[in-house]
Design an enzyme around this catalytic site. Structure first.
Site, PDB file in Angstrom:
ATOM      1  N   CYS A 147       0.813  -1.213   0.000  1.00 46.43           N
ATOM      2  CA  CYS A 147       0.000   0.000   0.000  1.00 46.43           C
ATOM      3  C   CYS A 147       0.848   1.264   0.000  1.00 46.43           C
ATOM      4  CB  CYS A 147      -0.953  -0.012   1.193  1.00 46.43           C
ATOM      5  SG  CYS A 147      -2.031  -1.463   1.178  1.00 46.43           S
ATOM      6  N   HIS A 275      -2.790   8.289   6.019  1.00 42.13           N
ATOM      7  CA  HIS A 275      -3.004   6.976   5.407  1.00 42.13           C
ATOM      8  C   HIS A 275      -4.386   6.470   5.841  1.00 42.13           C
ATOM      9  CE1 HIS A 275      -1.932   3.257   3.506  1.00 42.13           C
ATOM     10  NE2 HIS A 275      -1.899   2.563   4.614  1.00 42.13           N
ATOM     11  N   HIS A 311      -9.992   1.994   0.180  1.00 41.73           N
ATOM     12  CA  HIS A 311      -8.533   1.875   0.110  1.00 41.73           C
ATOM     13  C   HIS A 311      -8.175   1.376  -1.284  1.00 41.73           C
ATOM     14  CE1 HIS A 311      -4.435   1.226   0.830  1.00 41.73           C
ATOM     15  NE2 HIS A 311      -4.467   0.718   2.042  1.00 41.73           N
TER      16      HIS A 311
END
Lengths: 386, 227
Positions: A147, A275, A311
């Protein structure tokens, strides 16, 4: 040596184009909604940030075409904004691609699919196909750092420009949801089947989303849209395979390194784009790391947007950098959608409703991923705008 | 950022000839794997390593190779600034196939395998064991781009993002999955650690060869010195 931002593009749950993304984000809307394309996985998660196209637009129903279409659309939009960069100059463009899985076709149909032509989750194959579609002849750089892929790719491109290896780079991040990915996160018990709530006391996991985003970076100030990638830094927690280090030291180290390169103190930051995955440990760790970077003082206004887009994995760092630049451009920090009451480090100034920023100049963007990988970049409004 | 002026490197390699490296490890492949080809720690190294059994093939391979290289001489400052880089042509295909197979209706999803379906995850096994906290990056490349890992390491050092780098080249595919996709089983993992001076000197020695060429050069040199 400055690295200027020359163009931006995005495809997200809000639709095709940066305008749709920014409109959705700054209005506080959720692009995460009941699953449609992935309805066969409704027992695993009832919501996701699926890209459903725009009015009258057909969305590819196979994963391979979908992820390539999204990436290409984001890249073309970014190149279109870089008005000083003609199509004929694409031969001079470095292509840096970020993705966790690229095209996953072939993995589940090994006996019937032509192996050599299948994506097989190989990011270099995906990057090569994207390069062909964009008519960029240079061999692509394909980065897969979980990620943190997006910020790793932006850092890589900025480093190439700084070291004089290229004058311009197109950085593209893309991932599209598949049963492989969704069931993978489900197997880790990391999914919230309901709309997620980053940094909220009741947070229970992530929502996933389709996404693609692109930035054109350049050493040429004449190509600047008024913003720079002024700092970047990375680190490894060296602590756990999948979970963040609870003390936040690793992420804090990445922040320190990015600020050092940007020659900034944390107190000079005007905004932090988080994040913010909505997993219990990520959000608590991230808050601790930022608080530490600010010397235990109240931080700059901070917000994350994964509750709105889902996400987007390998695209997230670039997609959310586009949002961070928009926050600087508009002078507004978007809200943390889904946040009511937090239990993370109280020094983190979480934005609960859109907040005006006074002449913002510097924004910090953070990402973290499996493997203990942390990445941070600093985005800065340039002194001059072309 | 700590500056390192002393030239040094270590290397390790694990391929069909076995496991060997700077720390004088010299073992055949049969010596480091069990009957079904699974890499086994205790047959290669002394000391118990309980976490190793949870690793996938790539993590096992890079961990063993780095161990054979030997990073014990690194100080705390060096570990904090040491980059970890992986270039791979087949990515994590082995883990992908294993995880995909576990999604069948009559099997239990292999949750432990899912994180390994990302090429960078195997690097954390090395980072944790050796407390390396530098930039950690995985590139998926063409098979003939193996030298890129060294170039990127030199770039990171030149840009002062790292003072040294552990550079890994890794392509690992188990016999079972190799048969499934109709490819040859592969086990080819190499690691080299060094600083900018080292990389410059080594590139003078091996010319424009691949990272594997470099590793083989170091291997031959080391073998000759050991005789």
């Amino acid at each position: 040596m400055s690295v200027f931002i020359a163009g931006r593009g995005a495809v997200s749950a809000f639709g095709r184009g940066r305008a749709a993304l920014e409109s959705g984000i700054f209005s506080g809307a959720r692009g995460v909604r009941a699953v449609d394309r992935l309805r066969s996985l409704a027992s695993v998660t009832s919501v996701a940030g699926e890209y459903a196209g725009d009015d009258g637009t057909d969305v590819a129903d196979d994963h391979r075409s979908l992820v390539l279409d999204m990436a290409r659309a984001a890249a073309e939009e970014a190149l279109a904004e870089a008005t000083h960069f003609p199509r004929t100059a694409r031969s001079t463009l470095a292509l840096v691609v970020a993705s966790t899985k690229g095209e996953l076709d072939g993995i589940d149909e090994l006996e019937s699919a032509p192996l050599a032509a299948s994506g097989l989750g190989n990011v270099h194959r995906f990057a090569s196909r994207l390069g062909q579609a964009l008519e960029i002849p240079t061999p692509p750089v394909a980065i897969s750092c979980a990620c943190a892929s997006g910020l790793a790719a932006l850092s890589h491109a900025a480093r190439m420009i700084m070291l004089g290896q290229t004058d311009h780079a197109l950085v593209v991040g893309a991932d599209a949801l598949t049963p492989f990915i969704v069931r993978g996160f489900a197997s880790l018990l990391a999914l919230d089947p309901e709309p997620c709530r980053p940094f909220d006391r009741s947070r229970a996991g992530i929502n996933l989303g389709d996404g693609a985003a692109a930035l054109v970076l350049s050493r040429d100030s004449a190509m600047s849209i008024g913003f720079e990638l002024s700092g970047w830094g990375a680190s490894n927690d060296a602590n756990h395979l999948t979970g963040p280090s609870r003390d936040g030291v690793g992420l804090s180290l990445a922040i320190e390194r990015a600020l050092h390169r940007a020659a900034l103190a944390a107190s000079e930051l005007d905004y932090v784009h988080l994040h913010g995955t909505a997993t219990s440990y990520n959000d608590a760790t991230e808050a601790r790391a930022i608080s530490h970077a600010f010397g235990g003082q109240r931080t700059a206004p901070a917000s994350g947007t994964k509750a709105q887009t889902g996400h987007t994995l390998g695209a997230a760092g670039i997609l959310e950098s586009v949002i961070a630049v928009a926050a600087l451009e508009r002078g507004v920090a978007p809200a943390n959608v889904g946040l009511r009451e937090t239990d993370v480090d109280p020094n983190l100034d979480l934005v609960s409703a859109p907040r005006d920023l006074r002449n913002p100049r510097h924004a910090l963007k953070l990402s973290a991923g499996f493997g203990g990988i942390n990445a941070a970049i600093v985005l800065t409004r340039s002194d001059r705008t072309s | 950022m700590t500056q390192h002026l002393r030239t040094q490197y270590v290397y390790g390699v694990l391929d069909r000839d076995g496991l060997r490296g700077s720390n004088r490890t010299r073992l055949g492949l049969a010596d480091v794997s069990n009957d079904d080809g699974r890499l086994v720690w205790k047959q290669a190294f002394t000391g118990h390593y309980p976490e190793f059994r949870r690793f996938d093939l790539m993590s096992r391979a890079v961990t063993m190779t780095t161990e054979a290289a030997g990073l014990d001489h690194l100080g705390d400052d060096q570990r904090r600034d040491c980059a970890i880089l992986l270039s791979t042509a087949i990515g994590c295909l082995d883990a992908d196939l294993g995880f995909q197979a576990s999604l069948g209706a009559d099997t239990q999803t292999a949750s432990g395998l899912f994180p390994h379906t990302l090429p960078s995850t195997c690097l954390s096994s090395v980072a944790i064991r050796h407390r390396l906290q530098g930039p950690t990056i995985a590139w998926v490349t063409d098979a003939d781009q193996e030298l890129l890992g060294l170039q990127y390491a030199a770039d990171l050092i030149e840009s002062q993002e790292a003072s040294s780098a552990l550079v890994l080249l890794g392509n690992a595919l188990s016999k079972t999955h190799a048969a499934t996709v109709g490819l040859e089983s592969q086990l080819c993992v190499a690691a080299v650690w060094g600083n900018a001076t080292t990389f410059n000197e080594l590139s003078d020695v091996v010319g424009s060869g691949s990272l594997l060429t470099l590793i083989r050069h170091l291997d031959a040199q080391h073998r000759a010195e050991s005789c």
